[in-house]
Design an enzyme around this catalytic site. Structure first.
Site, PDB file in Angstrom:
ATOM      1  CG  HIS A 177      34.665  21.705 144.866  1.00 53.45           C
ATOM      2  ND1 HIS A 177      34.152  20.445 145.110  1.00 53.45           N
ATOM      3  CD2 HIS A 177      35.715  21.504 144.035  1.00 53.45           C
ATOM      4  CE1 HIS A 177      34.866  19.540 144.469  1.00 53.45           C
ATOM      5  NE2 HIS A 177      35.816  20.159 143.797  1.00 53.45           N
ATOM      6  CB  SER A 306      43.800   2.189 134.655  1.00 55.79           C
ATOM      7  OG  SER A 306      44.470   3.289 135.229  1.00 55.79           O
ATOM      8  CB  THR A 307      42.593   4.488 130.140  1.00 56.33           C
ATOM      9  OG1 THR A 307      42.328   3.279 129.430  1.00 56.33           O
ATOM     10  CG2 THR A 307      42.562   5.659 129.202  1.00 56.33           C
ATOM     11  CG  ASP A 447      21.149  14.976 122.959  1.00 56.39           C
ATOM     12  OD1 ASP A 447      20.635  16.116 122.874  1.00 56.39           O
ATOM     13  OD2 ASP A 447      20.966  14.091 122.100  1.00 56.39           O
TER      14      ASP A 447
HETATM   15  C1  MLC Z   1      41.107   6.748 141.297  1.00 54.49           C
HETATM   16  C2  MLC Z   1      40.750   6.638 139.852  1.00 54.49           C
HETATM   17  C3  MLC Z   1      41.118   7.981 139.155  1.00 54.49           C
HETATM   18  C4  MLC Z   1      41.580   5.516 139.252  1.00 54.49           C
HETATM   19  O1  MLC Z   1      41.119   5.231 137.958  1.00 54.49           O
HETATM   20  P1  MLC Z   1      41.644   3.968 137.143  1.00 54.49           P
HETATM   21  O2  MLC Z   1      40.833   3.874 135.910  1.00 54.49           O
HETATM   22  O3  MLC Z   1      43.101   4.080 137.007  1.00 54.49           O
HETATM   23  O4  MLC Z   1      41.450   2.717 138.097  1.00 54.49           O
HETATM   24  P2  MLC Z   1      40.133   1.933 138.471  1.00 54.49           P
HETATM   25  O5  MLC Z   1      40.536   0.881 139.420  1.00 54.49           O
HETATM   26  O6  MLC Z   1      39.097   2.870 138.901  1.00 54.49           O
HETATM   27  O7  MLC Z   1      39.658   1.252 137.109  1.00 54.49           O
HETATM   28  C5  MLC Z   1      40.420   0.211 136.523  1.00 54.49           C
HETATM   29  C6  MLC Z   1      39.759  -0.207 135.234  1.00 54.49           C
HETATM   30  O8  MLC Z   1      38.372  -0.502 135.441  1.00 54.49           O
HETATM   31  C7  MLC Z   1      37.530   0.316 134.626  1.00 54.49           C
HETATM   32  N1  MLC Z   1      36.479   0.913 135.479  1.00 54.49           N
HETATM   33  C8  MLC Z   1      36.331   0.694 136.785  1.00 54.49           C
HETATM   34  N2  MLC Z   1      35.279   1.377 137.262  1.00 54.49           N
HETATM   35  C9  MLC Z   1      34.760   2.071 136.232  1.00 54.49           C
HETATM   36  C10 MLC Z   1      33.668   2.959 136.083  1.00 54.49           C
HETATM   37  N3  MLC Z   1      32.873   3.275 137.078  1.00 54.49           N
HETATM   38  N4  MLC Z   1      33.442   3.481 134.879  1.00 54.49           N
HETATM   39  C11 MLC Z   1      34.250   3.178 133.848  1.00 54.49           C
HETATM   40  N5  MLC Z   1      35.283   2.337 133.939  1.00 54.49           N
HETATM   41  C12 MLC Z   1      35.541   1.782 135.100  1.00 54.49           C
HETATM   42  C13 MLC Z   1      38.404   1.396 134.072  1.00 54.49           C
HETATM   43  O9  MLC Z   1      37.989   1.619 132.747  1.00 54.49           O
HETATM   44  C14 MLC Z   1      39.827   0.867 134.178  1.00 54.49           C
HETATM   45  O10 MLC Z   1      40.269   0.252 133.008  1.00 54.49           O
HETATM   46  P3  MLC Z   1      40.782   1.025 131.710  1.00 54.49           P
HETATM   47  O11 MLC Z   1      41.106   2.394 132.129  1.00 54.49           O
HETATM   48  O12 MLC Z   1      41.965   0.312 131.232  1.00 54.49           O
HETATM   49  O13 MLC Z   1      39.666   1.006 130.756  1.00 54.49           O
HETATM   50  C15 MLC Z   1      39.255   6.332 139.629  1.00 54.49           C
HETATM   51  O14 MLC Z   1      38.947   5.071 140.209  1.00 54.49           O
HETATM   52  C16 MLC Z   1      38.357   7.371 140.152  1.00 54.49           C
HETATM   53  O15 MLC Z   1      38.041   7.428 141.337  1.00 54.49           O
HETATM   54  N6  MLC Z   1      37.872   8.273 139.286  1.00 54.49           N
HETATM   55  C17 MLC Z   1      37.001   9.370 139.639  1.00 54.49           C
HETATM   56  C18 MLC Z   1      37.779  10.647 139.682  1.00 54.49           C
HETATM   57  C19 MLC Z   1      36.912  11.790 140.118  1.00 54.49           C
HETATM   58  O16 MLC Z   1      35.804  11.656 140.598  1.00 54.49           O
HETATM   59  N7  MLC Z   1      37.401  12.982 139.976  1.00 54.49           N
HETATM   60  C20 MLC Z   1      36.683  14.116 140.439  1.00 54.49           C
HETATM   61  C21 MLC Z   1      37.294  15.312 140.132  1.00 54.49           C
HETATM   62  S1  MLC Z   1      36.274  16.583 140.867  1.00 54.49           S
HETATM   63  C22 MLC Z   1      36.554  17.842 139.838  1.00 54.49           C
HETATM   64  O17 MLC Z   1      37.066  17.646 138.819  1.00 54.49           O
HETATM   65  C23 MLC Z   1      36.200  19.167 140.297  1.00 54.49           C
HETATM   66  C24 MLC Z   1      37.333  19.768 141.062  1.00 54.49           C
HETATM   67  O18 MLC Z   1      37.840  19.113 141.942  1.00 54.49           O
HETATM   68  O19 MLC Z   1      37.688  20.923 140.837  1.00 54.49           O
END
Ligand code: MLC
Length: 500
Positions: A177, A306-307, A447
């Site tokens: 990581h 958001s979802t 895939d």
């Molecule tokens: C902070 C968040 C979780 C918040 O997500 P949210 O969906 O609530 O909020 P948001 O502002 O980003 O998005 C708001 C809306 O825009 C859409 N949207 C925005 N950007 C998007 C994108 N790039 N892809 C798909 N959809 C997107 C979303 O579908 C959502 O609507 P709707 O949802 O209604 O369709 C996210 O922004 C984020 O950063 N996600 C990445 C998390 C990540 O990288 N995790 C890593 C784990 S590492 C790991 O796992 C290994 C470990 O650590 O062990």
């Protein structure tokens, strides 16, 4: 489980149309990477069904060993050419204030284990089922360990396992990581799959390595430039704080790269739950009705929920209810989730940035509120508010990230359940729930040329999220709990959705 072969796959030495990364070099760690230096590595596991071979008389096993495995190895070698640091090692030289990734095209390689499972169809369908739980440790033989000593740590280890009795194979990856986050791992896996599909598409099965040049599309090319993170003085001082904290962890001036062991308890079960899109929409409508009442006075438009917020809140409420007997002395709940900072830095980094670029978000909630009638609504509001607050900056409080993590590592080895401190002056340890994975990684789209995954698992403590495998726009939620908690969770989860 029989290990058939452990080999080393080296990056293909052919020149390709990508100038980066340099052929023999080192990559410094940013503060985003240093945060993870000694945490146990997460494992990602993808199951694939082997299609029926075109030629009659060929068994699944011979198709796997004669066709699938050589193409996986060849395409891995070609892909590593674009991802040279994955074939390298993490080291912490005495003269260096921080650890560094060193890699050399000629000498380095990724460890690939090939195994064969004796599991029958019944056993495998239990492992990939979304309807029942299985022993939480059952998937561990399907992933390899990183080679780690005090002085060196490999970056990634891959295991490909054939299930000859069921016509399946799995690809398990274990990632360091401190070198890559989930987003980078998904980029690598998508690039490997793209290369493998191109190899199959080229149709020349006798093609030797020296004839193949496969370039990656822009959206799959890793972006290595990190001067912007290294040169920023605030970020550089965060890196120095983190390095010093790790140096003091487990003894003074300790440059050991040994990872903390993962706490895989034998009394836990694993299960995946589906949250269909239709149910997510019903949860959203529930929020709209609630918020509409509150916002009516201001004639304000309710904000988009958001979802992610809806899912985390719903799962959290079910979890707190399922664990209520175990957390009887706990009053505080802490939800932790990762935030992808690539698009949130100023200026932003490309989504193809190689490395770690996530910040933690901490949300404190009251257990009694979570157990009450408004628990779900309150949790959605708290999560949505925190996400909205990210606009103010994603690095607020970053100087404490490693001390919080080290506190968690110490706590996880000293006690498996939260408790109230006997001393009234020490704050209570909250029940922590962490979200891992992300539907945005789109692992179900990976895939290699033989079809989409049948199942994706993240083997890591916490609540794992991914997109739904049936492509309905819903989510999958992976959980590891004690058996009776899992049964209680399943009941709250299902009944709650049915009542919507
Ligand atoms: C902070 C968040 C979780 C918040 O997500 P949210 O969906 O609530 O909020 P948001 O502002 O980003 O998005 C708001 C809306 O825009 C859409 N949207 C925005 N950007 C998007 C994108 N790039 N892809 C798909 N959809 C997107 C979303 O579908 C959502 O609507 P709707 O949802 O209604 O369709 C996210 O922004 C984020 O950063 N996600 C990445 C998390 C990540 O990288 N995790 C890593 C784990 S590492 C790991 O796992 C290994 C470990 O650590 O062990």
């Amino acid at each position: 489980m029989e290990v058939v072969e452990v080999c080393r796959v080296a990056p293909d030495p052919l020149p390709v149309a990508s100038p980066e990364p340099p052929k023999s070099s080192s990559l410094p760690l940013t503060f985003f990477d240093l945060r993870w230096l000694r945490v146990p590595p997460p494992h990602w596991l993808i199951f694939y069904q082997i299609p029926a071979p075109n030629t009659s008389g060929i068994t699944t096993s011979s198709f796997f060993f004669d066709s699938i495995l050589p193409k996986l190895k060849h395409s891995l070698s070609l892909t590593l050419h674009h991802f040279l640091p994955l074939a390298g090692n993490l080291t912490w030289p005495q003269h260096s204030p921080e650890p560094v990734i060193v890699y050399a095209e000629q000498d380095d390689a990724v460890s690939l284990s090939v195994a064969q499972s004796t599991a029958d169809s019944h056993h495998l369908s239990a492992l990939i089922s979304n309807h029942d739980h299985h022993d939480a440790t059952a998937l561990l033989p399907l992933v390899a360990n990183l080679a780690v000593t005090d002085e060196r740590a490999s970056v990634i280890a891959i295991q490909v396992t054939l299930f000859p009795n069921c016509g399946y194979f799995s690809i398990g990856t274990t990632m360091h990581h401190a070198v890559l986050d989930g987003k980078t791992l998904s980029l690598f896996m998508k690039s490997w799959a793209h290369t493998c599909r191109s190899l199959i598409g080229s149709g020349n099965q006798t093609m030797t390595k020296s004839h193949v040049i496969i370039s990656l599309p822009e959206e799959l090319k890793p972006f290595y430039a990190r001067a912007r993170l290294m040169d920023d003085s605030a970020m550089a001082s965060l890196g120095a704080i983190y390095s010093n904290q790790w140096l003091d962890f487990d003894g003074p001036n300790n440059r050991s790269l040994k990872l903390k062991p993962d706490n895989h308890s034998h009394d836990r079960v694993r299960r995946t739950f589906q949250l269909p899109r239709a149910k997510i929409e019903k949860l959203r409508r529930l929020m709209l009705v609630k918020d509409d009442v509150e916002l009516h006075v201001d004639h304000d438009k309710p904000p988009h929920v958001s979802t992610f917020s809806l899912t985390c809140a719903y799962v959290l409420v079910c979890l707190v209810k399922a664990e209520v007997e175990e957390v009887v002395n706990v009053t505080n709940i802490l939800l932790i989730f990762a935030v992808d900072c690539r698009s949130r830095l100023e200026p932003p980094l490309p989504m193809t940035y190689f490395g770690n670029c996530v910040s933690p978000e901490f949300i404190a909630l009251d257990k009694q509120v979570m157990l009450g009638k408004e628990g779900f609504v309150e949790a959605v509001h708290a999560i949505s508010k925190a996400i909205k607050g990210l606009k103010k900056g994603v690095l607020n409080g970053a100087e404490n990230w490693v001390s919080i993590l080290i506190g968690g590592l110490r706590h996880s080895t000293s006690s498996s359940s939260p408790r109230r401190s006997s001393s009234s002056s020490t704050p209570e340890i909250p029940r922590v729930y962490a979200i891992v994975g992300s539907p945005r990684f789109e692992f179900y789209s990976i895939d290699f040329g033989w079809g989409q995954p049948k199942k994706v698992e993240v083997i890591s403590g916490g609540i794992s999220l991914s997109e739904s495998r049936n492509g309905d726009g819903g989510l999958e939620i992976g959980l590891v709990l004690k058996k009776h908690q899992m049964e209680a969770f399943a009941s709250f989860f299902t009944q709650g959705l049915e009542s919507l």
